[in-house]
Design a protein around this motif. Structure first.
Motif, PDB file in Angstrom:
ATOM      1  N   THR A 118     -19.697  84.747  79.071  1.00 28.86           N
ATOM      2  CA  THR A 118     -18.878  83.592  79.432  1.00 28.86           C
ATOM      3  C   THR A 118     -18.758  82.571  78.308  1.00 28.86           C
ATOM      4  OG1 THR A 118     -20.827  82.497  80.413  1.00 28.86           O
ATOM      5  CG2 THR A 118     -19.443  83.829  81.871  1.00 28.86           C
ATOM      6  N   GLU A 119     -19.271  82.889  77.130  1.00 29.81           N
ATOM      7  CA  GLU A 119     -19.213  81.963  76.001  1.00 29.81           C
ATOM      8  C   GLU A 119     -17.786  81.864  75.472  1.00 29.81           C
ATOM      9  OE1 GLU A 119     -20.784  79.652  74.951  1.00 29.81           O
ATOM     10  OE2 GLU A 119     -21.624  79.810  72.946  1.00 29.81           O
ATOM     11  N   SER A 120     -17.348  80.655  75.136  1.00 29.91           N
ATOM     12  CA  SER A 120     -16.017  80.445  74.573  1.00 29.91           C
ATOM     13  C   SER A 120     -15.968  80.913  73.124  1.00 29.91           C
ATOM     14  CB  SER A 120     -15.633  78.965  74.648  1.00 29.91           C
ATOM     15  OG  SER A 120     -15.558  78.529  75.982  1.00 29.91           O
ATOM     16  N   LYS A 121     -14.799  81.376  72.714  1.00 27.71           N
ATOM     17  CA  LYS A 121     -14.616  81.860  71.352  1.00 27.71           C
ATOM     18  C   LYS A 121     -13.928  80.812  70.489  1.00 27.71           C
ATOM     19  CE  LYS A 121     -14.636  86.815  72.264  1.00 27.71           C
ATOM     20  NZ  LYS A 121     -13.964  88.112  72.014  1.00 27.71           N
ATOM     21  N   ALA A 122     -13.965  81.027  69.196  1.00 21.21           N
ATOM     22  CA  ALA A 122     -13.351  80.096  68.249  1.00 21.21           C
ATOM     23  C   ALA A 122     -11.856  79.992  68.515  1.00 21.21           C
ATOM     24  CB  ALA A 122     -13.598  80.575  66.819  1.00 21.21           C
ATOM     25  N   GLY A 123     -11.340  78.784  68.355  1.00 21.57           N
ATOM     26  CA  GLY A 123      -9.917  78.565  68.512  1.00 21.57           C
ATOM     27  C   GLY A 123      -9.522  78.000  69.864  1.00 21.57           C
ATOM     28  N   GLN A 124     -10.426  78.049  70.836  1.00 28.57           N
ATOM     29  CA  GLN A 124     -10.119  77.482  72.142  1.00 28.57           C
ATOM     30  C   GLN A 124     -10.231  75.969  72.079  1.00 28.57           C
ATOM     31  OE1 GLN A 124     -12.973  79.876  74.429  1.00 28.57           O
ATOM     32  NE2 GLN A 124     -11.250  80.726  75.553  1.00 28.57           N
ATOM     33  N   ARG A 125      -9.283  75.293  72.693  1.00 28.94           N
ATOM     34  CA  ARG A 125      -9.268  73.828  72.713  1.00 28.94           C
ATOM     35  C   ARG A 125      -9.604  73.324  74.096  1.00 28.94           C
ATOM     36  NH1 ARG A 125      -6.172  71.263  68.714  1.00 28.94           N
ATOM     37  NH2 ARG A 125      -6.806  69.351  69.772  1.00 28.94           N
ATOM     38  N   VAL A 126     -10.079  72.100  74.179  1.00 28.87           N
ATOM     39  CA  VAL A 126     -10.349  71.467  75.465  1.00 28.87           C
ATOM     40  C   VAL A 126      -9.525  70.196  75.576  1.00 28.87           C
ATOM     41  CG1 VAL A 126     -12.655  72.428  75.715  1.00 28.87           C
ATOM     42  CG2 VAL A 126     -12.363  70.247  74.536  1.00 28.87           C
ATOM     43  N   ALA A 127      -9.186  69.855  76.780  1.00 27.43           N
ATOM     44  CA  ALA A 127      -8.395  68.651  77.046  1.00 27.43           C
ATOM     45  C   ALA A 127      -9.302  67.541  77.560  1.00 27.43           C
ATOM     46  CB  ALA A 127      -7.304  68.968  78.062  1.00 27.43           C
ATOM     47  N   GLY A 164     -16.634  74.836  77.438  1.00 22.74           N
ATOM     48  CA  GLY A 164     -17.807  75.673  77.146  1.00 22.74           C
ATOM     49  C   GLY A 164     -18.015  75.783  75.668  1.00 22.74           C
ATOM     50  N   GLY A 165     -18.934  76.646  75.236  1.00 27.30           N
ATOM     51  CA  GLY A 165     -19.118  76.900  73.815  1.00 27.30           C
ATOM     52  C   GLY A 165     -20.203  76.077  73.204  1.00 27.30           C
ATOM     53  N   GLN A 166     -20.199  76.076  71.884  1.00 31.67           N
ATOM     54  CA  GLN A 166     -21.293  75.464  71.111  1.00 31.67           C
ATOM     55  C   GLN A 166     -20.771  74.308  70.306  1.00 31.67           C
ATOM     56  OE1 GLN A 166     -21.531  75.849  67.521  1.00 31.67           O
ATOM     57  NE2 GLN A 166     -23.439  74.769  67.374  1.00 31.67           N
ATOM     58  N   GLY A 167     -21.577  73.231  70.182  1.00 33.68           N
ATOM     59  CA  GLY A 167     -21.179  72.134  69.343  1.00 33.68           C
ATOM     60  C   GLY A 167     -22.130  70.998  69.445  1.00 33.68           C
ATOM     61  N   TYR A 170     -17.408  84.172  67.884  1.00 35.33           N
ATOM     62  CA  TYR A 170     -18.365  83.319  68.588  1.00 35.33           C
ATOM     63  C   TYR A 170     -19.071  82.427  67.557  1.00 35.33           C
ATOM     64  CZ  TYR A 170     -18.048  86.098  72.896  1.00 35.33           C
ATOM     65  OH  TYR A 170     -17.613  86.720  74.042  1.00 35.33           O
ATOM     66  N   ILE A 171     -18.734  81.146  67.555  1.00 35.29           N
ATOM     67  CA  ILE A 171     -19.358  80.216  66.609  1.00 35.29           C
ATOM     68  C   ILE A 171     -20.845  80.071  66.914  1.00 35.29           C
ATOM     69  CG2 ILE A 171     -19.351  77.858  65.729  1.00 35.29           C
ATOM     70  CD1 ILE A 171     -16.905  79.544  64.963  1.00 35.29           C
ATOM     71  N   SER A 172     -21.183  80.056  68.195  1.00 36.87           N
ATOM     72  CA  SER A 172     -22.586  79.902  68.570  1.00 36.87           C
ATOM     73  C   SER A 172     -23.422  81.078  68.086  1.00 36.87           C
ATOM     74  CB  SER A 172     -22.720  79.749  70.084  1.00 36.87           C
ATOM     75  OG  SER A 172     -22.164  80.865  70.753  1.00 36.87           O
ATOM     76  N   LEU A 173     -22.905  82.292  68.243  1.00 26.14           N
ATOM     77  CA  LEU A 173     -23.634  83.479  67.796  1.00 26.14           C
ATOM     78  C   LEU A 173     -23.823  83.454  66.282  1.00 26.14           C
ATOM     79  CD1 LEU A 173     -24.937  86.185  68.527  1.00 26.14           C
ATOM     80  CD2 LEU A 173     -22.677  87.243  68.219  1.00 26.14           C
ATOM     81  N   LEU A 213     -23.179  84.758  55.729  1.00 21.78           N
ATOM     82  CA  LEU A 213     -23.520  85.498  56.938  1.00 21.78           C
ATOM     83  C   LEU A 213     -22.865  84.859  58.159  1.00 21.78           C
ATOM     84  CD1 LEU A 213     -25.147  87.696  58.392  1.00 21.78           C
ATOM     85  CD2 LEU A 213     -27.097  86.120  58.420  1.00 21.78           C
ATOM     86  N   TRP A 214     -22.905  83.542  58.226  1.00 19.80           N
ATOM     87  CA  TRP A 214     -22.275  82.812  59.336  1.00 19.80           C
ATOM     88  C   TRP A 214     -20.786  83.143  59.410  1.00 19.80           C
ATOM     89  CZ3 TRP A 214     -18.191  79.537  59.805  1.00 19.80           C
ATOM     90  CH2 TRP A 214     -18.082  78.798  60.986  1.00 19.80           C
ATOM     91  N   ALA A 215     -20.105  83.074  58.275  1.00 18.52           N
ATOM     92  CA  ALA A 215     -18.665  83.336  58.247  1.00 18.52           C
ATOM     93  C   ALA A 215     -18.358  84.771  58.672  1.00 18.52           C
ATOM     94  CB  ALA A 215     -18.120  83.074  56.843  1.00 18.52           C
TER      95      ALA A 215
END
Length: 221
Positions: free
Chosen positions: A199-208, A218-221, A141-144, A131-133
């Motif tokens: 405003t939630e970040s989606k999968a694949g976005q990277r941060v510096a 942003g996002g979940q982790g 949205y990993i958080s969702l 279901l998660w996948a």
């Protein structure tokens, strides 16, 4: 009794081991604190955003393993006494969310919860991962995906261990699932707010690293 109480404490300490923080700080970067980038979490999602997929997967595997280890250790001492097994399971999740080694600032508890329930009710976990996948693939949205997957665990448990393969421990499994899921979903309150406002970040976005204004955070982790 003393042994079982001690193992609950051990379960909390296992959960408190901040693998994501340690991997980012000592393996994949030059001393960076993952809590200062992205969502500020120490889980696999935020680790992957900063240090890449390999770091995220490694964090996920170790966070799952510590949850499973907490339950299995208690089983060695308590056999099928689900009061103590449940106490160890919840202690491991609490440890990840509020780790003593990081002044009680940890992650969301998703991967550790997977490990806990993998040791308790594996069919529920396998269905949850599917279901998660599916949700992650459709929405990115990993958080969702984590929120929906976590919330579904008690339902999967009722299906598999209440109807398909009735378990004498169903009530305990449901109580553990409800308590653990409530903790994990409640830690996603910021993600829920960002999802509502778009405003939630989606999968694949990277941060510096901190200070790099090109970072996407942003996002979940």
């Amino acid at each position: 009794m003393f042994l079982r109480i001690s193992l609950v404490a051990v379960a909390y300490l296992l959960g408190s081991i901040p693998f994501g923080y340690l991997f980012v700080k000592y393996v994949f970067t030059s001393g960076e604190d993952v809590r200062n980038v992205g969502s500020g979490g120490i889980g696999a999602t935020n680790v992957a955003r900063r240090a890449g997929i390999k770091a995220g997967l490694l964090t996920y595997v170790f966070d799952v393993a510590k949850g499973a280890a907490a339950v299995m250790l208690m089983r060695l001492a308590a056999a099928d006494d689900y009061f103590w097994i449940g106490a160890a399971a919840i202690a491991a999740i609490v440890g990840h969310i509020f780790p003593v080694f990081l002044k009680f600032r940890g992650g969301k508890g998703v991967a550790t919860g997977v490990g806990v329930y993998l040791a308790l009710a594996p069919y529920s976990v396998l269905s949850t991962l599917v279901l998660w996948a599916l949700v992650a693939y459709l929405t990115r949205y990993i958080s969702l995906a984590s929120i929906i997957g976590t919330a579904a665990v008690p339902l999967w448990t009722l299906l598999y261990y209440g109807w398909i393969w009735p378990s004498p421990h169903l009530k305990a499994l449901l109580l553990i699932a409800l308590a653990g899921c409530a903790l994990i979903v409640s830690k996603h309150h910021e993600n829920i707010n960002r999802l509502i406002h778009g405003t939630e970040s989606k999968a694949g976005q990277r941060v510096a690293p901190p200070g790099d204004q090109t970072a996407m955070s942003g996002g979940q982790g």
